[in-house]
Design an enzyme around this catalytic site. Structure first.
Site, PDB file in Angstrom:
ATOM      1  NE  ARG A   7      -3.305   1.004   0.090  1.00  0.00           N
ATOM      2  CZ  ARG A   7      -4.140   1.695   0.855  1.00  0.00           C
ATOM      3  NH1 ARG A   7      -4.877   1.111   1.751  1.00  0.00           N
ATOM      4  NH2 ARG A   7      -4.239   3.007   0.721  1.00  0.00           N
ATOM      5  NE  ARG A  63       0.206   2.016 -18.679  1.00  0.00           N
ATOM      6  CZ  ARG A  63      -0.012   0.817 -18.153  1.00  0.00           C
ATOM      7  NH1 ARG A  63       0.987   0.163 -17.571  1.00  0.00           N
ATOM      8  NH2 ARG A  63      -1.190   0.246 -18.209  1.00  0.00           N
ATOM      9  CB  CYS A  74      -7.524   5.311 -12.183  1.00  0.00           C
ATOM     10  SG  CYS A  74      -5.787   5.442 -12.580  1.00  0.00           S
ATOM     11  CD  GLU A  77      -9.998   5.254  -1.423  1.00  0.00           C
ATOM     12  OE1 GLU A  77     -10.730   4.973  -0.459  1.00  0.00           O
ATOM     13  OE2 GLU A  77      -9.194   4.460  -1.914  1.00  0.00           O
ATOM     14  NE  ARG A  89      -6.967   6.229   0.979  1.00  0.00           N
ATOM     15  CZ  ARG A  89      -7.700   7.328   1.100  1.00  0.00           C
ATOM     16  NH1 ARG A  89      -8.132   7.958   0.020  1.00  0.00           N
ATOM     17  NH2 ARG A  89      -7.997   7.816   2.296  1.00  0.00           N
ATOM     18  CE1 TYR A 107      -1.423   4.349   3.800  1.00  0.00           C
ATOM     19  CE2 TYR A 107       0.398   2.869   4.298  1.00  0.00           C
ATOM     20  CZ  TYR A 107      -0.911   3.071   3.932  1.00  0.00           C
ATOM     21  OH  TYR A 107      -1.721   2.002   3.693  1.00  0.00           O
ATOM     22  NE  ARG A 115      -2.336   1.192   8.983  1.00  0.00           N
ATOM     23  CZ  ARG A 115      -2.172  -0.103   8.708  1.00  0.00           C
ATOM     24  NH1 ARG A 115      -2.708  -0.624   7.632  1.00  0.00           N
ATOM     25  NH2 ARG A 115      -1.488  -0.882   9.527  1.00  0.00           N
TER      26      ARG A 115
END
Length: 139
Positions: A7, A63, A74, A77, A89, A107, A115
């Site tokens: 992540r 890319r 893509c 959220e 994210r 993060y 987080r």
């Protein structure tokens, strides 16, 4: 070889194409470098943005870093009230022999709030990181 999830999250300075791509490239570059990721081992990556970011697809940054054969997706959220704004994210599916506990999640910027337990990265030399990114984009 197992497939692991990595992540990452960051924030863009504004809803502009360049700010979105810069933030996403920085996040991915840190993920690549901290984990030793080779794009040929990446099964896929899913990017999401908060609804206030729509100037560019963040997958374009992958890319630009040479992930030309990696399937990318893509989306937005869920717009939860009070959540971080201008957030990008990613969930990378990576074929690796590393254990899940050895994987380094990234993060950065305002996304550290998502987080705080995973934000223990060493200090980043942002100028050196940008030089590395430029070298990857020139390939």
């Amino acid at each position: 070889m197992p497939c692991r999830g990595i992540r990452g999250a960051t924030t863009a300075d504004s809803n502009s194409r360049e700010d979105m791509l810069t933030a996403t490239r920085q996040m991915l570059a840190l993920m690549i470098r901290r984990n030793g990721i080779d794009s040929t081992d990446v099964a896929s990556a899913v990017f999401s943005t908060t609804v206030d970011l729509d100037a560019e697809f963040p997958a374009l940054a992958a890319r630009q870093l040479g992930w030309l054969e990696v399937p990318l997706l893509c989306g937005h959220e869920i717009d939860v009230p009070g959540s971080i704004r201008r957030c990008i994210r990613v969930l990378v599916h990576w074929n690796t022999d590393k254990t899940q506990s050895e994987v380094v999640h990234v993060y950065i910027k305002e996304a550290e709030r998502l987080r705080p337990d995973l934000c223990k990265l060493p200090d980043v030399d942002w100028a050196e990181l940008e030089q590395w990114i430029e070298g990857q984009m020139e390939r």
